[in-house]
Write a protein that holds these residues in place. Structure first.
Motif, mmCIF file in Angstrom:
data_model
loop_
_atom_site.group_PDB
_atom_site.id
_atom_site.type_symbol
_atom_site.label_atom_id
_atom_site.label_comp_id
_atom_site.label_asym_id
_atom_site.label_seq_id
_atom_site.Cartn_x
_atom_site.Cartn_y
_atom_site.Cartn_z
ATOM 1 N N ARG A 65 145.913 84.180 73.338
ATOM 2 C CA ARG A 65 146.451 83.982 71.989
ATOM 3 C C ARG A 65 145.476 83.156 71.172
ATOM 4 O O ARG A 65 144.948 82.149 71.651
ATOM 5 C CB ARG A 65 147.812 83.283 72.041
ATOM 6 C CG ARG A 65 148.862 84.052 72.801
ATOM 7 C CD ARG A 65 149.201 85.330 72.100
ATOM 8 N NE ARG A 65 150.158 86.092 72.896
ATOM 9 C CZ ARG A 65 150.315 87.389 72.792
ATOM 10 N NH1 ARG A 65 149.602 88.073 71.940
ATOM 11 N NH2 ARG A 65 151.188 88.002 73.529
ATOM 12 N N LEU A 66 145.234 83.583 69.934
ATOM 13 C CA LEU A 66 144.331 82.865 69.046
ATOM 14 C C LEU A 66 145.084 81.807 68.254
ATOM 15 O O LEU A 66 146.277 81.974 67.974
ATOM 16 C CB LEU A 66 143.646 83.850 68.091
ATOM 17 C CG LEU A 66 142.786 84.906 68.782
ATOM 18 C CD1 LEU A 66 142.283 85.933 67.772
ATOM 19 C CD2 LEU A 66 141.632 84.258 69.528
ATOM 20 N N ASN A 67 144.376 80.745 67.913
ATOM 21 C CA ASN A 67 144.961 79.635 67.165
ATOM 22 C C ASN A 67 144.199 79.417 65.868
ATOM 23 O O ASN A 67 143.018 79.781 65.752
ATOM 24 C CB ASN A 67 144.903 78.354 68.002
ATOM 25 C CG ASN A 67 145.702 78.473 69.272
ATOM 26 O OD1 ASN A 67 146.903 78.706 69.231
ATOM 27 N ND2 ASN A 67 145.037 78.335 70.395
ATOM 28 N N ALA A 68 144.844 78.759 64.920
ATOM 29 C CA ALA A 68 144.199 78.432 63.649
ATOM 30 C C ALA A 68 142.901 77.685 63.920
ATOM 31 O O ALA A 68 142.840 76.812 64.785
ATOM 32 C CB ALA A 68 145.128 77.590 62.785
ATOM 33 N N GLY A 69 141.851 78.075 63.210
ATOM 34 C CA GLY A 69 140.576 77.407 63.335
ATOM 35 C C GLY A 69 139.663 77.952 64.420
ATOM 36 O O GLY A 69 138.512 77.534 64.523
ATOM 37 N N ASP A 70 140.163 78.888 65.236
ATOM 38 C CA ASP A 70 139.326 79.455 66.296
ATOM 39 C C ASP A 70 138.143 80.211 65.703
ATOM 40 O O ASP A 70 138.215 80.766 64.601
ATOM 41 C CB ASP A 70 140.125 80.427 67.173
ATOM 42 C CG ASP A 70 141.010 79.730 68.188
ATOM 43 O OD1 ASP A 70 140.845 78.516 68.401
ATOM 44 O OD2 ASP A 70 141.870 80.420 68.776
ATOM 45 N N ARG A 71 137.049 80.227 66.483
ATOM 46 C CA ARG A 71 135.867 81.039 66.166
ATOM 47 C C ARG A 71 135.782 82.100 67.250
ATOM 48 O O ARG A 71 135.629 81.765 68.430
ATOM 49 C CB ARG A 71 134.615 80.177 66.150
ATOM 50 C CG ARG A 71 134.602 79.195 64.989
ATOM 51 C CD ARG A 71 133.458 78.212 65.042
ATOM 52 N NE ARG A 71 132.150 78.792 65.292
ATOM 53 C CZ ARG A 71 131.310 79.225 64.331
ATOM 54 N NH1 ARG A 71 131.656 79.127 63.073
ATOM 55 N NH2 ARG A 71 130.121 79.731 64.655
ATOM 56 N N VAL A 72 135.896 83.360 66.835
ATOM 57 C CA VAL A 72 135.927 84.474 67.791
ATOM 58 C C VAL A 72 134.652 85.293 67.615
ATOM 59 O O VAL A 72 134.340 85.730 66.518
ATOM 60 C CB VAL A 72 137.162 85.363 67.540
ATOM 61 C CG1 VAL A 72 137.177 86.530 68.504
ATOM 62 C CG2 VAL A 72 138.441 84.547 67.670
ATOM 63 N N ALA A 73 133.933 85.483 68.704
ATOM 64 C CA ALA A 73 132.712 86.279 68.693
ATOM 65 C C ALA A 73 132.909 87.522 69.545
ATOM 66 O O ALA A 73 133.368 87.427 70.690
ATOM 67 C CB ALA A 73 131.540 85.464 69.228
ATOM 68 N N PHE A 74 132.576 88.663 68.974
ATOM 69 C CA PHE A 74 132.588 89.920 69.710
ATOM 70 C C PHE A 74 131.152 90.221 70.096
ATOM 71 O O PHE A 74 130.264 90.281 69.252
ATOM 72 C CB PHE A 74 133.196 91.031 68.856
ATOM 73 C CG PHE A 74 134.630 90.777 68.506
ATOM 74 C CD1 PHE A 74 135.601 90.712 69.501
ATOM 75 C CD2 PHE A 74 135.024 90.583 67.207
ATOM 76 C CE1 PHE A 74 136.916 90.461 69.194
ATOM 77 C CE2 PHE A 74 136.348 90.348 66.879
ATOM 78 C CZ PHE A 74 137.299 90.289 67.879
ATOM 79 N N LEU A 75 130.904 90.400 71.389
ATOM 80 C CA LEU A 75 129.563 90.493 71.923
ATOM 81 C C LEU A 75 129.327 91.841 72.602
ATOM 82 O O LEU A 75 129.877 92.114 73.670
ATOM 83 C CB LEU A 75 129.334 89.364 72.939
ATOM 84 C CG LEU A 75 129.658 87.970 72.413
ATOM 85 C CD1 LEU A 75 129.800 86.988 73.552
ATOM 86 C CD2 LEU A 75 128.598 87.522 71.437
ATOM 87 N N PRO A 76 128.501 92.679 71.987
ATOM 88 C CA PRO A 76 128.173 93.953 72.612
ATOM 89 C C PRO A 76 127.164 93.734 73.741
ATOM 90 O O PRO A 76 126.527 92.688 73.813
ATOM 91 C CB PRO A 76 127.551 94.764 71.474
ATOM 92 C CG PRO A 76 126.968 93.738 70.572
ATOM 93 C CD PRO A 76 127.881 92.531 70.685
ATOM 94 N N PRO A 77 127.008 94.732 74.618
ATOM 95 C CA PRO A 77 125.978 94.613 75.650
ATOM 96 C C PRO A 77 124.616 94.452 74.991
ATOM 97 O O PRO A 77 124.341 95.071 73.959
ATOM 98 C CB PRO A 77 126.058 95.941 76.402
ATOM 99 C CG PRO A 77 127.323 96.583 75.960
ATOM 100 C CD PRO A 77 127.705 95.991 74.663
ATOM 101 N N MET A 78 123.794 93.597 75.549
ATOM 102 C CA MET A 78 122.470 93.364 74.985
ATOM 103 C C MET A 78 121.417 93.620 76.047
ATOM 104 O O MET A 78 121.661 93.409 77.227
ATOM 105 C CB MET A 78 122.362 91.931 74.470
ATOM 106 C CG MET A 78 123.296 91.664 73.328
ATOM 107 S SD MET A 78 122.954 90.086 72.596
ATOM 108 C CE MET A 78 124.504 89.774 71.783
ATOM 109 N N SER A 79 120.277 94.054 75.587
ATOM 110 C CA SER A 79 119.165 94.234 76.501
ATOM 111 C C SER A 79 117.975 93.483 75.956
ATOM 112 O O SER A 79 117.997 92.998 74.819
ATOM 113 C CB SER A 79 118.838 95.724 76.655
ATOM 114 O OG SER A 79 118.445 96.256 75.410
ATOM 115 N N GLY A 80 116.974 93.381 76.735
ATOM 116 C CA GLY A 80 115.778 92.677 76.281
ATOM 117 C C GLY A 80 115.418 91.574 77.246
ATOM 118 O O GLY A 80 116.056 91.371 78.265
ATOM 119 N N GLY A 81 114.431 90.827 76.876
ATOM 120 C CA GLY A 81 114.030 89.777 77.798
ATOM 121 C C GLY A 81 113.346 88.650 77.092
ATOM 122 O O GLY A 81 113.286 88.497 75.946
#
Length: 81
Positions: A65-81
Motif C-alpha cells: 500500500r502506498l502512502n502520502a509522500g511516497d516516491r515510487v520508481a518503476f524500473l525496467p530491465p537494464m543492460s550495460g556495464g
C-alpha cells in the motif's frame, strides 16, 4: 487522497516523455494500480511482468500500500556495464 511522486527510468521515461510526475491517489492504492494508471495516461506499453518497483528507494512488492509522500520508481530491465 495522497500525493505520490512517480519516477520513470530508461525506456519508461522515453515512452512517458517525462522523468517524474506527481499524482493524487486514493488511499490503499498499490504500485500495480498506480502503474496501470500511468500506462493509460502516457500510452506506456511495457508489461508490468518485466519491471521492478521501488518505494522510497527500496525495492517493494507490487501489492504493498502506498502512502502520502511516497516516491515510487518503476524500473525496467537494464543492460550495460
Amino acid at each position: 487522497m495522497a500525493s505520490i511522486t512517480v519516477l520513470f527510468f530508461a525506456s519508461l521515461r522515453e515512452q512517458a516523455g517525462i522523468s517524474q510526475q506527481t499524482v493524487m491517489l486514493d488511499r490503499d492504492t498499490t504500485p500495480e494500480q498506480l502503474f496501470a494508471r500511468v500506462c493509460t495516461e502516457h500510452g506506456i506499453s511495457i508489461p508490468v511482468g518485466g519491471l521492478r518497483v521501488a518505494v522510497n528507494e527500496q525495492f517493494a512488492d507490487w501489492s504493498c500500500r502506498l502512502n502520502a509522500g511516497d516516491r515510487v520508481a518503476f524500473l525496467p530491465p537494464m543492460s550495460g556495464g
